[in-house]
Write an enzyme that holds these catalytic residues in place. Structure first.
Site, mmCIF file in Angstrom:
data_model
loop_
_atom_site.group_PDB
_atom_site.id
_atom_site.type_symbol
_atom_site.label_atom_id
_atom_site.label_comp_id
_atom_site.label_asym_id
_atom_site.label_seq_id
_atom_site.Cartn_x
_atom_site.Cartn_y
_atom_site.Cartn_z
ATOM 1 N N GLU A 26 -0.714 1.872 -5.066
ATOM 2 C CA GLU A 26 -0.554 3.313 -4.806
ATOM 3 C C GLU A 26 -1.640 4.119 -5.494
ATOM 4 O O GLU A 26 -1.495 5.321 -5.712
ATOM 5 C CB GLU A 26 0.874 3.800 -5.054
ATOM 6 C CG GLU A 26 1.422 3.660 -6.436
ATOM 7 C CD GLU A 26 0.831 4.646 -7.404
ATOM 8 O OE1 GLU A 26 -0.049 4.207 -8.161
ATOM 9 O OE2 GLU A 26 1.241 5.822 -7.420
ATOM 10 N N TRP A 27 -2.729 3.433 -5.826
ATOM 11 C CA TRP A 27 -3.992 4.064 -6.229
ATOM 12 C C TRP A 27 -3.912 4.819 -7.558
ATOM 13 O O TRP A 27 -4.758 5.664 -7.855
ATOM 14 C CB TRP A 27 -4.505 4.993 -5.120
ATOM 15 C CG TRP A 27 -4.391 4.423 -3.751
ATOM 16 C CD1 TRP A 27 -4.850 3.195 -3.356
ATOM 17 C CD2 TRP A 27 -3.784 5.014 -2.597
ATOM 18 N NE1 TRP A 27 -4.565 2.983 -2.030
ATOM 19 C CE2 TRP A 27 -3.910 4.092 -1.541
ATOM 20 C CE3 TRP A 27 -3.159 6.238 -2.359
ATOM 21 C CZ2 TRP A 27 -3.422 4.334 -0.251
ATOM 22 C CZ3 TRP A 27 -2.679 6.486 -1.072
ATOM 23 C CH2 TRP A 27 -2.807 5.549 -0.041
ATOM 24 N N GLY A 28 -2.852 4.556 -8.327
ATOM 25 C CA GLY A 28 -2.731 5.226 -9.619
ATOM 26 C C GLY A 28 -2.224 6.647 -9.521
ATOM 27 O O GLY A 28 -2.179 7.361 -10.526
ATOM 28 N N ASP A 70 -9.938 3.608 -3.621
ATOM 29 C CA ASP A 70 -10.694 2.433 -3.176
ATOM 30 C C ASP A 70 -12.105 2.388 -3.753
ATOM 31 O O ASP A 70 -12.801 3.394 -3.831
ATOM 32 C CB ASP A 70 -10.804 2.430 -1.646
ATOM 33 C CG ASP A 70 -9.483 2.110 -0.990
ATOM 34 O OD1 ASP A 70 -8.463 2.053 -1.698
ATOM 35 O OD2 ASP A 70 -9.480 1.919 0.241
ATOM 36 N N ASP A 92 0.824 -1.211 0.000
ATOM 37 C CA ASP A 92 0.000 0.000 0.000
ATOM 38 C C ASP A 92 0.864 1.271 0.000
ATOM 39 O O ASP A 92 2.087 1.206 -0.020
ATOM 40 C CB ASP A 92 -0.912 -0.065 1.235
ATOM 41 C CG ASP A 92 -2.300 0.484 0.969
ATOM 42 O OD1 ASP A 92 -2.451 1.310 0.072
ATOM 43 O OD2 ASP A 92 -3.229 0.084 1.700
HETATM 44 C C1 GLA Z 1 -5.953 1.233 1.348
HETATM 45 C C2 GLA Z 1 -6.075 0.247 0.183
HETATM 46 C C3 GLA Z 1 -7.203 -0.715 0.484
HETATM 47 C C4 GLA Z 1 -6.908 -1.456 1.784
HETATM 48 C C5 GLA Z 1 -6.697 -0.470 2.916
HETATM 49 C C6 GLA Z 1 -6.166 -1.144 4.173
HETATM 50 O O1 GLA Z 1 -7.088 2.030 1.437
HETATM 51 O O2 GLA Z 1 -6.311 0.935 -1.022
HETATM 52 O O3 GLA Z 1 -7.368 -1.624 -0.586
HETATM 53 O O4 GLA Z 1 -5.768 -2.257 1.603
HETATM 54 O O5 GLA Z 1 -5.765 0.540 2.563
HETATM 55 O O6 GLA Z 1 -5.967 -0.248 5.218
#
Ligand code: GLA
Length: 425
Positions: free
Chosen positions: A205-207, A227, A172
């Site tokens: 890292e969410w892009g 997310d 993450d």
């Molecule tokens: C981030 C990630 C999620 C999950 C949470 C856990 O938000 O994007 O997919 O792994 O952390 O805390």
């Protein structure tokens, strides 16, 4: 439960990171000094994910409320519900598996209250059922839920995971301050490689730093968005951050579809099938993930899965589209009045086509195949339906629907899809 929220400091973080590209060196454990240049070659080359990884992950339903008895039940359900036999392989523990502090040697500790027999014993249980075992940590000083992150302990943590028998690491991006994303992920990638165990590496890292441009060779899959939440088209605002609906995530994919492929998968986040959307919405969500050649990480409670949810998650024809050997992500080839058509070239000259009704009202589809060729330059694909006829098979109804010589006329209820597989006549 959603935990501390962290997100959206990233624009600043990435600016700092690009201004200070050498910051990474400080995060590397002393065991393997590596000169990292911008041109660093892929360091984790291998063939761990020739098709999109499939599995199950604790987060979407349980967040940090996990323990061994619960999870052993889930492993058993994974097998008894047919998920394993449908192709799902990984059983992944997300955030919340460890204690709040490292031990005196600096090692992470599996929370003894949650895992009284230790993590190796749990991993052995997962393996004994013919599954692969995945675990979670974070590039920052703490995970998103506040547990110890891997920053400065990358090689030590990788060795620990290898000793547990870990096969997959989700990594993450919380609490990363001014770290350079690419370099931080390369560090962990190299640490995994040095651990001596083959570990599929899932970048999360969410892009924010366009991993589709650099993550190939660093890991096998990389998140492309924030997310997901179990909603078809309504984002959920949680104060400092926003959880994204299925449609919001889908809309981010066409621009990056061309970066997808074997061993480097765009990851539009885990599945919310069975977590509260309607049957049709769940089917649309799953179909689109398959069309995108996305990793399929179920996130529902497998022990309480309804027959409808099970019928979606284990649909062999949908999974076959996802797992197609070419690994091409679908393109959106048509959109008008809330109707969309997505096309995914498949191996052996086949094609998958998904008709999506984004609206809540019923829509009539009238589609002339000749007007909509399917092209993919990178793979030298150019399918002109005026020149060749294809048979259509509806994968959800399991029924033949004629050929591309005739206009395609169908009714789609709100928030639904029809997915057809096209085979050359
Ligand atoms: C981030 C990630 C999620 C999950 C949470 C856990 O938000 O994007 O997919 O792994 O952390 O805390």
């Amino acid at each position: 439960m959603k935990l501390n929220r962290y997100k959206k400091l990233f624009v600043t973080a990435s600016i700092i990171a690009s201004a200070c590209p050498n910051l990474l060196a400080q995060t590397t454990d002393a065991t393997a000094p590596v000169a990292i240049t911008k041109e660093a070659s892929p360091n984790k080359a291998g063939n761990l994910a020739p098709t999109p990884p499939m599995g199950w992950n604790t987060w979407n339903t349980f967040q940090t409320n996990i323990d061994e008895p619960l999870l052993k039940g889930m492993v058993d359900a994974y097998v008894s519900t047919g998920m394993r036999d449908a192709g799902y392989k990984y059983f992944v523990l997300d955030d919340g598996w460890m204690t709040m502090e490292r031990d005196k040697n600096g090692d992470l500790v599996a929370d003894p209250k949650k895992f009284p027999n230790g993590m190796k014993a749990f991993a052995d249980y997962v393996h004994s059922k013919g599954l692969k075992f995945g675990i979670y940590n974070c590039a920052g000083s703490k995970t998103c839920a506040g547990y110890p992150g891997s920053r400065g302990h990358e090689y030590q943590d990788a060795r620990l995971y290898a000793s547990y028998g870990v096969d997959f690491l989700k990594y993450d991006w919380c609490n990363t301050d001014s770290l350079n994303a690419r370099e931080a992920y390369i560090t962990m990638s190299q640490a995994l490689k040095a651990s001596g165990r083959e570990i599929t590496f899932s970048l999360c890292e969410w892009g924010n730093h366009q991993p589709w441009l650099w993550a190939g060779g660093v890991g096998e899959l990389y998140r492309t968005t924030g997310d997901i939440t179990a909603s078809f088209d309504k984002d959920k605002h949680n104060g400092t951050w926003t959880a994204l609906s299925v449609m919001s995530i889908v809309d981010k994919q066409p621009a990056i579809a061309k970066y997808n492929g074997p061993n480097h998968w765009n990851d539009p986040d885990m599945l919310e099938v069975g977590n509260g959307m309607s049957f049709n919405e769940d089917k649309a969500h799953f179909s689109l993930w398959c069309m995108l050649a996305a990793p399929l990480a179920a996130g529902n409670d497998l022990r309480k899965m309804s027959p409808q949810t099970q019928s979606i998650l284990t649909n062999k024809a949908a999974i076959a589209i996802d797992q197609d050997a070419l690994g091409i992500a679908a393109s959106r080839i048509y959109q008008a009045d809330s109707l969309e058509v997505w096309a995914k070239p498949l191996a052996n000259n086949e094609v998958a086509v998904c008709f999506l009704n984004r609206s809540t009202s019923v829509k009539q589809v009238t589609y002339n195949w000749n007007d909509h060729p399917v092209k993919n330059e990178a793979n030298n694909i150019d399918i002109d339906f005026a020149k060749a006829s294809y048979r259509l098979h509806d994968i959800w109804v399991n029924k033949d629907l004629g050929t591309t010589k005739k206009e395609f006329k169908q009714t789609l209820v709100g928030h639904s899809v029809i997915v057809v597989r096209l085979t050359k006549n």
